[in-house]
Design a protein around this motif. Sequence first.
Motif, PDB file in Angstrom:
ATOM      1  N   GLY A   1       0.874  -1.122  -0.199  1.00  0.00           N
ATOM      2  CA  GLY A   1       0.111  -0.089  -0.104  1.00  0.00           C
ATOM      3  C   GLY A   1       0.860   1.261   0.157  1.00  0.00           C
ATOM      4  O   GLY A   1       2.078   1.107   0.565  1.00  0.00           O
ATOM      5  N   SER A   2       0.377   2.246  -0.619  1.00  0.00           N
ATOM      6  CA  SER A   2       1.263   3.497  -0.780  1.00  0.00           C
ATOM      7  C   SER A   2       0.386   4.617  -0.955  1.00  0.00           C
ATOM      8  O   SER A   2      -0.462   4.479  -1.789  1.00  0.00           O
ATOM      9  CB  SER A   2       2.357   3.423  -1.815  1.00  0.00           C
ATOM     10  N   MET A   3       0.516   5.717  -0.346  1.00  0.00           N
ATOM     11  CA  MET A   3      -0.406   6.981  -0.260  1.00  0.00           C
ATOM     12  C   MET A   3       0.120   7.690  -1.335  1.00  0.00           C
ATOM     13  O   MET A   3      -0.908   8.065  -2.300  1.00  0.00           O
ATOM     14  CB  MET A   3      -0.348   7.559   0.938  1.00  0.00           C
ATOM     15  N   TYR A   4       1.291   8.251  -1.481  1.00  0.00           N
ATOM     16  CA  TYR A   4       1.647   9.111  -2.547  1.00  0.00           C
ATOM     17  C   TYR A   4       2.972   8.340  -3.369  1.00  0.00           C
ATOM     18  O   TYR A   4       3.789   9.451  -4.035  1.00  0.00           O
ATOM     19  CB  TYR A   4       2.104  10.448  -1.761  1.00  0.00           C
ATOM     20  N   GLY A   5       3.032   7.163  -3.459  1.00  0.00           N
ATOM     21  CA  GLY A   5       3.822   6.624  -4.241  1.00  0.00           C
ATOM     22  C   GLY A   5       5.418   6.510  -3.988  1.00  0.00           C
ATOM     23  O   GLY A   5       6.236   6.191  -4.888  1.00  0.00           O
ATOM     24  N   MET A   6       5.643   6.960  -2.664  1.00  0.00           N
ATOM     25  CA  MET A   6       7.157   6.712  -2.340  1.00  0.00           C
ATOM     26  C   MET A   6       7.741   5.495  -1.972  1.00  0.00           C
ATOM     27  O   MET A   6       8.458   4.845  -2.405  1.00  0.00           O
ATOM     28  CB  MET A   6       7.209   7.538  -0.923  1.00  0.00           C
ATOM     29  N   THR A   7       7.019   4.716  -1.454  1.00  0.00           N
ATOM     30  CA  THR A   7       7.194   3.085  -1.275  1.00  0.00           C
ATOM     31  C   THR A   7       6.850   2.659  -2.559  1.00  0.00           C
ATOM     32  O   THR A   7       7.813   1.517  -2.838  1.00  0.00           O
ATOM     33  CB  THR A   7       5.991   2.505  -0.191  1.00  0.00           C
ATOM     34  N   ALA A   8       5.926   2.821  -3.238  1.00  0.00           N
ATOM     35  CA  ALA A   8       5.673   2.428  -4.710  1.00  0.00           C
ATOM     36  C   ALA A   8       7.217   2.317  -5.306  1.00  0.00           C
ATOM     37  O   ALA A   8       7.174   1.408  -6.284  1.00  0.00           O
ATOM     38  CB  ALA A   8       4.629   2.952  -5.343  1.00  0.00           C
ATOM     39  N   LYS A   9       8.025   3.453  -5.219  1.00  0.00           N
ATOM     40  CA  LYS A   9       9.153   3.410  -6.073  1.00  0.00           C
ATOM     41  C   LYS A   9      10.111   2.264  -5.957  1.00  0.00           C
ATOM     42  O   LYS A   9      10.797   1.950  -6.489  1.00  0.00           O
ATOM     43  CB  LYS A   9       9.711   5.000  -5.786  1.00  0.00           C
TER      44      LYS A   9
ATOM     45  N   PRO B   1       3.882   2.311   4.096  1.00  0.00           N
ATOM     46  CA  PRO B   1       4.556   3.197   4.567  1.00  0.00           C
ATOM     47  C   PRO B   1       4.071   3.314   6.240  1.00  0.00           C
ATOM     48  O   PRO B   1       3.329   2.553   6.676  1.00  0.00           O
ATOM     49  CB  PRO B   1       4.432   4.426   3.913  1.00  0.00           C
ATOM     50  N   THR B   2       4.786   4.390   6.867  1.00  0.00           N
ATOM     51  CA  THR B   2       4.147   4.687   8.172  1.00  0.00           C
ATOM     52  C   THR B   2       3.024   5.333   8.135  1.00  0.00           C
ATOM     53  O   THR B   2       3.009   6.464   7.236  1.00  0.00           O
ATOM     54  CB  THR B   2       5.434   5.214   8.935  1.00  0.00           C
ATOM     55  N   TYR B   3       2.111   5.178   8.854  1.00  0.00           N
ATOM     56  CA  TYR B   3       0.853   6.129   8.921  1.00  0.00           C
ATOM     57  C   TYR B   3       0.588   6.439  10.262  1.00  0.00           C
ATOM     58  O   TYR B   3       0.204   5.371  10.965  1.00  0.00           O
ATOM     59  CB  TYR B   3      -0.387   5.398   7.976  1.00  0.00           C
ATOM     60  N   GLU B   4       0.399   7.638  10.563  1.00  0.00           N
ATOM     61  CA  GLU B   4      -0.092   7.981  12.290  1.00  0.00           C
ATOM     62  C   GLU B   4       0.700   7.051  13.019  1.00  0.00           C
ATOM     63  O   GLU B   4       0.354   6.235  14.067  1.00  0.00           O
ATOM     64  CB  GLU B   4      -1.453   7.925  12.369  1.00  0.00           C
ATOM     65  N   TYR B   5       2.111   6.971  13.124  1.00  0.00           N
ATOM     66  CA  TYR B   5       2.873   6.333  13.756  1.00  0.00           C
ATOM     67  C   TYR B   5       2.857   4.927  13.940  1.00  0.00           C
ATOM     68  O   TYR B   5       3.320   4.208  14.726  1.00  0.00           O
ATOM     69  CB  TYR B   5       2.919   6.965  15.290  1.00  0.00           C
ATOM     70  N   LYS B   6       2.087   4.326  12.996  1.00  0.00           N
ATOM     71  CA  LYS B   6       1.957   2.890  12.768  1.00  0.00           C
ATOM     72  C   LYS B   6       2.359   2.508  11.421  1.00  0.00           C
ATOM     73  O   LYS B   6       2.285   3.269  10.351  1.00  0.00           O
ATOM     74  CB  LYS B   6       0.419   2.456  13.407  1.00  0.00           C
TER      75      LYS B   6
ATOM     76  N   TYR C   1       8.744   6.669   5.187  1.00  0.00           N
ATOM     77  CA  TYR C   1       8.237   7.394   6.412  1.00  0.00           C
ATOM     78  C   TYR C   1       8.516   9.024   6.204  1.00  0.00           C
ATOM     79  O   TYR C   1       9.475   9.305   5.478  1.00  0.00           O
ATOM     80  CB  TYR C   1       8.804   6.951   7.883  1.00  0.00           C
ATOM     81  N   GLY C   2       7.957   9.886   6.976  1.00  0.00           N
ATOM     82  CA  GLY C   2       8.017  11.142   6.794  1.00  0.00           C
ATOM     83  C   GLY C   2       9.052  11.820   7.809  1.00  0.00           C
ATOM     84  O   GLY C   2       9.808  12.525   7.611  1.00  0.00           O
ATOM     85  N   TRP C   3       8.889  11.372   9.068  1.00  0.00           N
ATOM     86  CA  TRP C   3       9.536  12.073  10.192  1.00  0.00           C
ATOM     87  C   TRP C   3      10.056  11.144  11.283  1.00  0.00           C
ATOM     88  O   TRP C   3      11.217  11.153  11.432  1.00  0.00           O
ATOM     89  CB  TRP C   3       8.806  13.335  10.761  1.00  0.00           C
ATOM     90  N   SER C   4       9.164  10.488  11.715  1.00  0.00           N
ATOM     91  CA  SER C   4       9.548   9.478  13.014  1.00  0.00           C
ATOM     92  C   SER C   4       9.561   7.992  12.649  1.00  0.00           C
ATOM     93  O   SER C   4      10.238   7.178  13.425  1.00  0.00           O
ATOM     94  CB  SER C   4       8.642   9.667  14.108  1.00  0.00           C
TER      95      SER C   4
HETATM   96  C1  LIG Z   1      -2.302  10.297   6.881  1.00  0.00           C
HETATM   97  C2  LIG Z   1      -0.420  10.373   7.015  1.00  0.00           C
HETATM   98  C3  LIG Z   1       0.043   9.941   8.454  1.00  0.00           C
HETATM   99  C4  LIG Z   1       1.253   9.441   8.353  1.00  0.00           C
HETATM  100  N1  LIG Z   1       1.924   9.333   9.608  1.00  0.00           N
HETATM  101  C5  LIG Z   1       3.219   9.339   9.811  1.00  0.00           C
HETATM  102  C6  LIG Z   1       3.900   9.293  10.897  1.00  0.00           C
HETATM  103  O1  LIG Z   1       2.944   8.933  12.045  1.00  0.00           O
HETATM  104  N2  LIG Z   1       4.956   9.097  10.946  1.00  0.00           N
HETATM  105  C7  LIG Z   1       5.863   9.055   9.800  1.00  0.00           C
HETATM  106  O2  LIG Z   1       7.070   9.207  10.109  1.00  0.00           O
HETATM  107  N3  LIG Z   1       5.180   9.417   8.693  1.00  0.00           N
HETATM  108  C8  LIG Z   1       4.144   9.717   8.657  1.00  0.00           C
HETATM  109  N4  LIG Z   1       3.562   9.972   7.539  1.00  0.00           N
HETATM  110  C9  LIG Z   1       4.379  10.408   6.322  1.00  0.00           C
HETATM  111  C10 LIG Z   1       4.551   9.149   5.232  1.00  0.00           C
HETATM  112  O3  LIG Z   1       4.870   7.931   6.065  1.00  0.00           O
HETATM  113  C11 LIG Z   1       5.443   9.636   4.215  1.00  0.00           C
HETATM  114  O4  LIG Z   1       4.515  10.635   3.470  1.00  0.00           O
HETATM  115  C12 LIG Z   1       5.544   8.596   3.174  1.00  0.00           C
HETATM  116  O5  LIG Z   1       6.548   9.043   2.509  1.00  0.00           O
HETATM  117  C13 LIG Z   1       4.441   7.854   2.577  1.00  0.00           C
HETATM  118  O6  LIG Z   1       4.791   7.002   1.815  1.00  0.00           O
HETATM  119  P1  LIG Z   1       3.827   6.280   0.526  1.00  0.00           P
HETATM  120  O7  LIG Z   1       3.882   7.656  -0.422  1.00  0.00           O
HETATM  121  O8  LIG Z   1       4.437   5.282   0.090  1.00  0.00           O
HETATM  122  O9  LIG Z   1       2.656   6.384   1.208  1.00  0.00           O
HETATM  123  C14 LIG Z   1       2.241  10.118   7.284  1.00  0.00           C
HETATM  124  C15 LIG Z   1       1.403  10.401   6.132  1.00  0.00           C
HETATM  125  C16 LIG Z   1       0.032  10.597   6.044  1.00  0.00           C
HETATM  126  C17 LIG Z   1      -0.539  11.009   4.750  1.00  0.00           C
END
Ligand SMILES: Cc1cc2nc3c(=O)[nH]c(=O)nc-3n(C[C@H](O)[C@H](O)[C@H](O)COP(=O)(O)O)c2cc1C
Length: 407
Positions: free
Chosen positions: A264-272, A316-321, A349-352
């Motif tokens: 699963g991937s929200m914005y394509g980062m993991t998909a790359k 990816p990470t989503y809301e710390y999970k 992941y984005g930050w943590s």
């Molecule tokens: C709704 C949402 C929640 C997220 N929660 C976290 C988070 O808790 N910790 C973190 O490090 N990144 C978080 N991120 C950042 C994503 O992990 C990051 O954008 C990542 O590149 C998404 O990869 P994707 O494009 O493969 O989905 C979140 C992003 C979204 C959109």
Amino acid sequence: MKKLKIADGIHMLTMNVEDILFEGMWELANGVTLNSYIVQGEKTAIIDGVIGWDGVPETLYKSLGEIGVDPQNIDYLIVNHMEPDHSGWISNFRKIKDDFTIVCTDKAAKMVSSFYNEDKIMIVKEGDTLDLGNGKVLSFHPVPNVHWPDTMYTYESSTKTLFSCDMFGAFGMMGDHVFDDELTSEEIDYFEAEGMRYFSNVMITFTTSVKKAIEKAKTLDVRTIAPGHGPVYRKNPQKIMDDYTRFCRYAEGAGKNEVTILWGSMYGMTAKAIERAESVLQREGIKYSKLQMPLESESEMVATVFRSAAVIVAAPTYEYKLFPPVAEALNEAGRKKITGKVAFRFGSYGWSGGAENELKEIIERNKMKWDFIDSVEFEGAPKEEDLKKVEAGVLELIKKMKEKVVE
Ligand SMILES: Cc1cc2nc3c(=O)[nH]c(=O)nc-3n(C[C@H](O)[C@H](O)[C@H](O)COP(=O)(O)O)c2cc1C
Ligand SMILES: [Fe+2]
Ligand SMILES: [Fe+2]
């Protein structure tokens, strides 16, 4: 409803059912068959009667008439298993006939009473027999917990036929070919795949009991296996017993020489990074399936993970999970007790971060014992060094999965 003769005095009625949610949840890509069997001696028994999902018993009565069985002359209803896909017609039958005996295990008897308010029940135990006359003798063999506690086999000794109910069953609608010796090689592959879908969706949680049921079938002198769903095995009943033995191994970590990418991937980062993983799999000639969650049906997801020797979790990470649709899929695999798979996770992941902790938690809580090689996590878009790590991870996965391959 199709009518077929299995042997002198033994008939099969089978119907295809599509567009249903089996057990209220499984979206079946290719539907399912419901099989019922009628054994005629001087007395007549029906094993696992079937009505359509629409609940129209008249179809069954009409079909019985067409094979020369007057529903009024049915003496015994053999309930191998109380799940309503096999027993749902009983209340309706009660409306047209008053004197019949239900034959089932003690556990089924309790349910026959609570579900249908029936009390004229003959409870049978291991090895009990019922002589229908004219050489037709049925014996009963409980196989508890496949997948309900009440389940039993019925065996007809003069024809050595095992009426196995859900055991040895498969999803998938049948065309003109019902017996194993009629199936084309494509149909054999189709029913093997549908057998795996059935086993993984319905049976897998009960693998320990399924193994016992396979052993019990081996103690009976079986010439034909006639299940409640899917084809009848009269040329080679060993084939479906071997398939089920193999499926039990898939449940415990073995698998076909193929990989599932659960992603699963929200914005394509993991998909790359998935693109890179795929290029390695292609280069190494490894077959793989990509399941994008939440778009894939649960039925397909469970069946595909189950039959694969290795799983790539890309999320990816989503809301710390962990990205929730993938976390849910893994939880479902855990509930189904799909254990011992070789696996590899990567994700952005984005930050943590935080996905990794939940992944571990899911695997441990469900006692899945999946063997994960080191995960690869990257911040934002994967850089070439991340992609190299993904590549190395996939190569390690391929190496490890070789020990798990059972075709
Ligand atoms: C709704 C949402 C929640 C997220 N929660 C976290 C988070 O808790 N910790 C973190 O490090 N990144 C978080 N991120 C950042 C994503 O992990 C990051 O954008 C990542 O590149 C998404 O990869 P994707 O494009 O493969 O989905 C979140 C992003 C979204 C959109
Ligand atoms: Fe069932
Ligand atoms: Fe069933």
